[in-house]
Write an enzyme that holds these catalytic residues in place. Structure first.
Site, mmCIF file in Angstrom:
data_model
loop_
_atom_site.group_PDB
_atom_site.id
_atom_site.type_symbol
_atom_site.label_atom_id
_atom_site.label_comp_id
_atom_site.label_asym_id
_atom_site.label_seq_id
_atom_site.Cartn_x
_atom_site.Cartn_y
_atom_site.Cartn_z
ATOM 1 N N ASP A 1 -2.490 -7.351 14.884
ATOM 2 C CA ASP A 1 -1.728 -6.104 14.950
ATOM 3 C C ASP A 1 -1.923 -5.389 16.285
ATOM 4 O O ASP A 1 -1.280 -4.376 16.555
ATOM 5 C CB ASP A 1 -2.056 -5.175 13.775
ATOM 6 N N GLU B 1 -5.569 4.283 14.002
ATOM 7 C CA GLU B 1 -6.452 3.293 14.618
ATOM 8 C C GLU B 1 -7.111 3.760 15.914
ATOM 9 O O GLU B 1 -8.059 3.128 16.388
ATOM 10 C CB GLU B 1 -5.703 1.976 14.877
ATOM 11 N N TYR C 1 -0.848 4.283 10.849
ATOM 12 C CA TYR C 1 -1.197 3.243 11.820
ATOM 13 C C TYR C 1 0.024 2.996 12.690
ATOM 14 O O TYR C 1 1.145 2.855 12.178
ATOM 15 C CB TYR C 1 -1.586 1.934 11.117
ATOM 16 N N VAL D 1 -1.430 -12.750 9.778
ATOM 17 C CA VAL D 1 -0.701 -11.715 9.044
ATOM 18 C C VAL D 1 -1.046 -10.352 9.630
ATOM 19 O O VAL D 1 -2.226 -10.025 9.830
ATOM 20 C CB VAL D 1 -1.045 -11.776 7.542
ATOM 21 N N HIS E 1 -0.320 1.081 16.281
ATOM 22 C CA HIS E 1 -0.502 -0.165 17.038
ATOM 23 C C HIS E 1 0.596 -0.330 18.093
ATOM 24 O O HIS E 1 1.219 -1.386 18.206
ATOM 25 C CB HIS E 1 -0.534 -1.366 16.098
ATOM 26 N N LYS F 1 1.783 1.802 7.435
ATOM 27 C CA LYS F 1 2.139 0.968 8.589
ATOM 28 C C LYS F 1 3.100 1.701 9.510
ATOM 29 O O LYS F 1 3.714 2.710 9.151
ATOM 30 C CB LYS F 1 2.759 -0.352 8.127
ATOM 31 N N SER G 1 -10.630 -2.330 8.316
ATOM 32 C CA SER G 1 -11.365 -3.407 8.983
ATOM 33 C C SER G 1 -12.325 -4.078 8.009
ATOM 34 O O SER G 1 -12.514 -5.300 8.050
ATOM 35 C CB SER G 1 -12.142 -2.855 10.185
ATOM 36 N N ARG H 1 0.829 -1.199 0.000
ATOM 37 C CA ARG H 1 0.000 0.000 0.000
ATOM 38 C C ARG H 1 0.871 1.259 0.000
ATOM 39 O O ARG H 1 2.064 1.214 0.271
ATOM 40 C CB ARG H 1 -0.918 0.006 1.232
#
Length: 373
Positions: free
Chosen positions: A270, A118, A94, A298, A96, A75, A134, A15
């Site tokens: 994640d 998130e 993101y 994953v 996490h 990410k 999601s 992405r």
């Protein structure tokens, strides 16, 4: 403001954090957009498409991080990217952090402001920047689950929808949020026998009203969860506590007692995963066996369909990115108060309560850390 978009370097992550539409919008607001060469290739977006809308292509990530005021990513920063962040920069991606303690400590040393997609949360508890991924992850979960149920892929050798005279697969979805609902609907559409569990009865009532009994809904508790998991062919874990580590709802003992060749898909990986036997995998090596049960965990499931995912993500993030570029983080909070809960790090302080609690670290109110309260 100079907005920088580096190429994603997490394993099998294709992405990119912006589309040509996003470039056009930021440039129209007077901002400069710099994008690392070939950053969009994995999503079949070519450099010339960005350039046509006003972006500048630069040769490497170092140039992006050196010049940009705000870094847009998909990410969490990887180990090689953290040192490239410089004091005063805004990171919008993101994160996490509850699942990546080392990353949290690394970012706290960079003197930046980090806003996590998130944990942006509205007054009605919607997660607008998590929702599109999601949706993708929920739909993908059933798709990959159906594949790994095939015998050649290590599963029980069951067709998800069955055929005349042969029962369909039993699919259990834990969590009736966006990911879980999308998983359940896709499994239903593939004619599986679908059960959804959640502690929120209102969410279960919505599913019941929409699908008129085609999806079985059950109030989640330890006994019910154990009973349905042990009979399942495919279990999708989609439990979410915003910012916090996911609760381990399926224990190792439960996995040990499951049918051989059953499949677990842990969408919550994640955030640490909601199966006790989960550990993060990649698209290159997505599954492993524990007690003869196939585990798919994953950490970037939507990365498998990067073109769809990139456009879906940018549709959601772009208004916030423009607001931050126009007004800075503090000014953007006035227009989009839901961004407050998205602020995870300000300087050397953790500013999201659930993240801080998960990491066992001190919490600071984000408005205090930003100097506006």
């Amino acid at each position: 403001m100079i907005v920088g978009v580096p190429k994603e370097i997490k394993t099998s992550e294709f992405r990119v954090a912006i589309t040509p539409v996003g470039v056009r919008e930021l440039v129209a607001h007077g901002h400069t957009v710099i994008i690392e060469q070939d950053a969009g290739e994995g999503s079949t977006i070519h450099d010339e498409e960005f350039v046509e809308q006003g972006a500048e292509i630069v040769p490497d990530a170092e140039t992006v991080f050196e010049r940009a005021d705000m870094i847009l990513k998909v990410k969490e920063p990887q180990a090689s990217e953290v040192p490239l962040l410089r004091p005063g920069q805004i990171l919008f991606t993101y994160l996490h952090l509850a699942a990546y303690p080392e990353l949290a400590h690394g970012l706290l040393e960079r003197d930046i402001t980090a806003v996590a997609y998130e944990t942006v949360e509205t007054e009605t508890r919607r997660l607008p920047l998590l929702a599109p991924m999601s949706e993708v992850a929920g739909r993908m979960a059933v798709q990959v689950g159906a594949y790994f149920l095939e015998k050649a892929a290590g599963g029980r050798g069951i067709l998800l929808g069955g055929v005349a005279g042969v029962r369909p697969a039993k699919v259990v979805v834990i969590g009736a949020g966006t990911a879980g609902t999308n998983a359940a609907v896709i499994a239903m559409g593939m004619q599986a026998d679908v059960t959804v569990l959640d502690t929120d009865l209102d969410k279960l009532r919505q599913l019941e009203a929409l699908y008129q009994g085609r999806i079985t809904t059950l109030a989640s508790n330890r006994l019910t969860l154990e009973e349905v998991v042990l009979q399942a062919d495919l279990v999708v874990g989609s439990v979410l506590v915003p910012g916090a580590s996911a609760p381990k709802l399926v224990t190792a003992d439960m996995v040990r007692a499951m049918r051989r060749g059953a499949v677990l898909v842990d969408i919550a990986i994640d955030q640490g995963g909601c199966f006790e036997t989960s550990h993060e995998t990649t698209h290159e090596d997505p599954v492993y066996l524990v007690h003869d049960v196939v585990h798919y965990a994953v950490g970037n499931i939507p990365g498998a369909v990067p073109h769809t995912s990139t456009y879906a993500l940018t549709n959601a993030t772009l208004p916030y990115a423009v607001a931050i570029a126009d007004r800075g983080v503090v000014g953007a909070l006035e227009r989009h108060p839901e961004l407050v809960l998205g602020v995870n790090i300000v300087g050397d302080r953790l500013t999201h309560r659930a993240v801080a609690e998960s990491l066992g670290m001190e919490y600071t109110d984000p408005l205090v850390a930003l100097g506006v309260a």
